[in-house]
Design an enzyme around this catalytic site. Structure first.
Site, PDB file in Angstrom:
ATOM      1  N   PRO A  23      17.215   3.915 -43.018  1.00 56.87           N
ATOM      2  CA  PRO A  23      17.565   4.352 -42.223  1.00 56.87           C
ATOM      3  C   PRO A  23      19.155   4.260 -42.774  1.00 56.87           C
ATOM      4  O   PRO A  23      19.589   3.535 -43.886  1.00 56.87           O
ATOM      5  CB  PRO A  23      17.629   3.206 -41.156  1.00 56.87           C
ATOM      6  CG  PRO A  23      16.225   3.036 -41.226  1.00 56.87           C
ATOM      7  CD  PRO A  23      16.007   2.413 -43.517  1.00 56.87           C
ATOM      8  N   CYS A  25      22.172   6.019 -41.275  1.00 61.66           N
ATOM      9  CA  CYS A  25      23.139   6.170 -40.023  1.00 61.66           C
ATOM     10  C   CYS A  25      23.592   7.375 -40.527  1.00 61.66           C
ATOM     11  O   CYS A  25      24.609   7.514 -41.418  1.00 61.66           O
ATOM     12  CB  CYS A  25      24.069   5.734 -39.745  1.00 61.66           C
ATOM     13  SG  CYS A  25      22.972   4.046 -38.991  1.00 61.66           S
ATOM     14  N   ALA A  57      19.302   3.457 -37.661  1.00 61.26           N
ATOM     15  CA  ALA A  57      19.609   3.332 -36.806  1.00 61.26           C
ATOM     16  C   ALA A  57      20.106   3.991 -35.736  1.00 61.26           C
ATOM     17  O   ALA A  57      20.187   4.467 -35.090  1.00 61.26           O
ATOM     18  CB  ALA A  57      20.235   2.483 -37.130  1.00 61.26           C
ATOM     19  N   GLN A 100      14.063   3.231 -37.070  1.00 61.95           N
ATOM     20  CA  GLN A 100      14.958   2.209 -36.972  1.00 61.95           C
ATOM     21  C   GLN A 100      15.027   2.095 -35.175  1.00 61.95           C
ATOM     22  O   GLN A 100      16.228   2.691 -34.796  1.00 61.95           O
ATOM     23  CB  GLN A 100      15.471   2.138 -38.220  1.00 61.95           C
ATOM     24  CG  GLN A 100      16.003   0.750 -38.295  1.00 61.95           C
ATOM     25  CD  GLN A 100      16.845   0.534 -39.255  1.00 61.95           C
ATOM     26  OE1 GLN A 100      18.783   1.397 -39.058  1.00 61.95           O
ATOM     27  NE2 GLN A 100      16.718  -0.410 -40.076  1.00 61.95           N
ATOM     28  N   TYR A 183      23.547  -6.760 -37.294  1.00 66.71           N
ATOM     29  CA  TYR A 183      23.558  -6.119 -35.853  1.00 66.71           C
ATOM     30  C   TYR A 183      22.973  -7.071 -35.087  1.00 66.71           C
ATOM     31  O   TYR A 183      22.999  -8.129 -36.229  1.00 66.71           O
ATOM     32  CB  TYR A 183      23.141  -4.794 -36.063  1.00 66.71           C
ATOM     33  CG  TYR A 183      23.692  -3.919 -36.409  1.00 66.71           C
ATOM     34  CD1 TYR A 183      25.074  -3.537 -36.511  1.00 66.71           C
ATOM     35  CD2 TYR A 183      23.250  -3.610 -38.122  1.00 66.71           C
ATOM     36  CE1 TYR A 183      25.603  -2.925 -36.847  1.00 66.71           C
ATOM     37  CE2 TYR A 183      23.983  -2.729 -38.531  1.00 66.71           C
ATOM     38  CZ  TYR A 183      25.811  -2.277 -38.814  1.00 66.71           C
ATOM     39  OH  TYR A 183      26.301  -1.601 -39.471  1.00 66.71           O
ATOM     40  N   ARG A 231      13.053  -4.931 -39.912  1.00 66.95           N
ATOM     41  CA  ARG A 231      14.125  -5.139 -41.600  1.00 66.95           C
ATOM     42  C   ARG A 231      14.745  -6.363 -41.141  1.00 66.95           C
ATOM     43  O   ARG A 231      16.082  -6.546 -39.817  1.00 66.95           O
ATOM     44  CB  ARG A 231      14.638  -3.349 -41.668  1.00 66.95           C
ATOM     45  CG  ARG A 231      15.355  -3.844 -43.108  1.00 66.95           C
ATOM     46  CD  ARG A 231      16.374  -2.616 -43.430  1.00 66.95           C
ATOM     47  NE  ARG A 231      16.939  -2.243 -44.600  1.00 66.95           N
ATOM     48  CZ  ARG A 231      17.451  -0.788 -45.041  1.00 66.95           C
ATOM     49  NH1 ARG A 231      18.197  -0.666 -44.195  1.00 66.95           N
ATOM     50  NH2 ARG A 231      17.687  -0.972 -46.223  1.00 66.95           N
ATOM     51  N   LEU A 302      20.372  -1.197 -54.402  1.00 69.44           N
ATOM     52  CA  LEU A 302      20.463  -1.047 -56.500  1.00 69.44           C
ATOM     53  C   LEU A 302      19.581  -0.438 -56.972  1.00 69.44           C
ATOM     54  O   LEU A 302      19.745  -0.119 -57.773  1.00 69.44           O
ATOM     55  CB  LEU A 302      21.085  -1.187 -56.878  1.00 69.44           C
ATOM     56  CG  LEU A 302      22.939  -1.049 -56.364  1.00 69.44           C
ATOM     57  CD1 LEU A 302      23.612  -2.411 -57.297  1.00 69.44           C
ATOM     58  CD2 LEU A 302      23.679   0.770 -56.442  1.00 69.44           C
ATOM     59  N   ARG A 325      21.436   5.509 -49.846  1.00 68.03           N
ATOM     60  CA  ARG A 325      22.587   6.387 -50.943  1.00 68.03           C
ATOM     61  C   ARG A 325      21.642   7.685 -51.970  1.00 68.03           C
ATOM     62  O   ARG A 325      22.159   8.762 -52.155  1.00 68.03           O
ATOM     63  CB  ARG A 325      23.556   5.496 -51.201  1.00 68.03           C
ATOM     64  CG  ARG A 325      24.478   4.733 -50.475  1.00 68.03           C
ATOM     65  CD  ARG A 325      25.580   4.265 -50.612  1.00 68.03           C
ATOM     66  NE  ARG A 325      25.816   3.321 -50.087  1.00 68.03           N
ATOM     67  CZ  ARG A 325      25.590   2.080 -49.489  1.00 68.03           C
ATOM     68  NH1 ARG A 325      24.998   1.391 -49.406  1.00 68.03           N
ATOM     69  NH2 ARG A 325      26.617   1.891 -47.597  1.00 68.03           N
TER      70      ARG A 325
END
Length: 364
Positions: A23, A25, A57, A100, A183, A231, A302, A325
């Site tokens: 996920p 955003c 999310a 999610q 969160y 998660r 990563l 990413r």
């Protein structure tokens, strides 16, 4: 044969390969409703050849959004807008799509990241009063959240269930509960943010209670043939905070309740975190949890190179890998990984002639 490109079962859902789009955003919704950007963005990712796409999310209530631009799924308007995007994407991609479900808690009510990302006060035109386990701000620049009452907690669980029902009506294939990255559910887990003295605070069992309650409530109402997973952040990277030992206890409890997968990340709860960022830096947490549970474990963080991802799966450090990413930067990462590892992935017939001249095509 590449293990990365072997099938993976999450509950009753079988993925073509073990590459999962995490996920991410987009901060591009309007009052929680998906926009044309989501259609374009999700359409691109759905053609990537990954085994699963998990939507960003998605807030279960307006005050659960990180920013005023966050995606939501709390009423007919947000449901209909997302339905429009999903229908467009599904015309051209058979890729399973998960969602999610999330609540940002004290990290809600912020500006969009490209506009600074700072916390907005409840009096700001784009801000609102945040909620949290305890009246403890994220940092000195953030407003103090309202400590949640039992009524607030009851409403939160109902909001997760309502969003899960809407997700099922949308044909969503999988739910991931967001208990990571500082969160709300993570805030209940960590002793750094949870200072309660009732049944939701104090002992590890009490701090885990709301996560287990939300899981049970969603699992009971979401289509029983579709997976529900979670998660987590396996550590706060802060002394005396949430850590791997507690994460293993939570994972075992969820495993016993029938959780279908666990997606292992880290951090996000405290500005005091000290993260040793390097390739695979979060993978050992996934590996430790994998040794303690029977459900599949997804590693993230990563993971950028095909052979790196292959090794994680083939050496049984995790059952799958998630890219965020890296797949934004290279939306055809699975194609290139398949080419390098001698495997194939599904792609639209419009792209079947796209491989470089003289090279075998990794797409079919």
């Amino acid at each position: 044969m590449s293990q990365l490109f072997s099938p993976l079962k999450l509950g009753e859902l079988t993925l073509d390969n073990r590459i999962i789009i995490a996920p991410m955003c987009q901060y591009s919704a309007h009052n929680g409703a998906a926009s044309d950007w989501h259609t374009i963005h999700l359409g691109q990712l759905s053609l990537s050849g990954a085994g699963l796409l998990i939507l960003e999310a998605t807030a279960v209530s307006p005050e659960g959004r990180i920013s005023y631009g966050d995606l939501g799924l709390w009423n007919s308007e947000t449901q209909q807008a997302l339905d429009k995007s999903l229908k467009a994407v599904r015309q051209y991609s058979p890729m399973p799509i998960g969602i999610q479900l999330a609540h940002a808690g004290r990290k809600a009510s912020t500006e969009k990241p490209w506009d600074g990302g700072g916390a907005l006060s409840p009096t700001d035109e784009n801000g609102w009063q945040t909620l949290a386990p305890s009246a403890v701000a994220y940092d000195d620049n953030s407003p103090v959240p309202k400590a949640m009452s039992q009524s607030d907690i009851d409403s939160l669980i109902k909001d997760f269930v309502s969003a899960a029902k809407r997700a099922d009506e949308l044909g969503i294939d999988l739910i991931e509960l967001h208990a990571a990255h500082g969160y709300l559910l993570h805030q209940f887990l960590s002793p750094l943010s949870n200072k309660r003295d009732d049944e939701y605070g104090g002992s590890l069992q009490n701090r885990m209670r709301i996560v287990l309650d939300v899981f049970n409530a969603v699992r009971a109402e979401f289509n029983s043939s579709k997976p529900v997973g979670i998660r987590i952040s396996a550590t706060d990277w802060v002394e005396a905070g949430w850590d791997l030992e507690q994460s293993i206890a939570l994972a075992k409890a969820l495993d016993e309740l029938g959780c279908d997968f666990i997606h292992v990340s880290t951090a996000g709860l405290s500005p005091e975190q000290k993260i040793p960022v390097k390739p695979n830096f979060q993978v050992p947490f996934a590996t430790a949890i994998k040794k303690a549970v029977s459900m599949p474990v997804i590693a993230v963080g990563l993971i950028t190179e095909p052979q790196q991802a292959e090794n994680i799966v083939s050496e049984q450090q995790a059952d799958g890998v998630a890219l965020a990413r890296g797949i934004l930067y290279n939306p055809h990462w699975p194609w290139h990984a398949a080419a390098e590892l001698g495997a194939t992935v599904k792609a639209p017939k419009q792209y079947l002639r796209s491989s470089p001249h003289g090279q075998p095509s990794p797409i079919k």
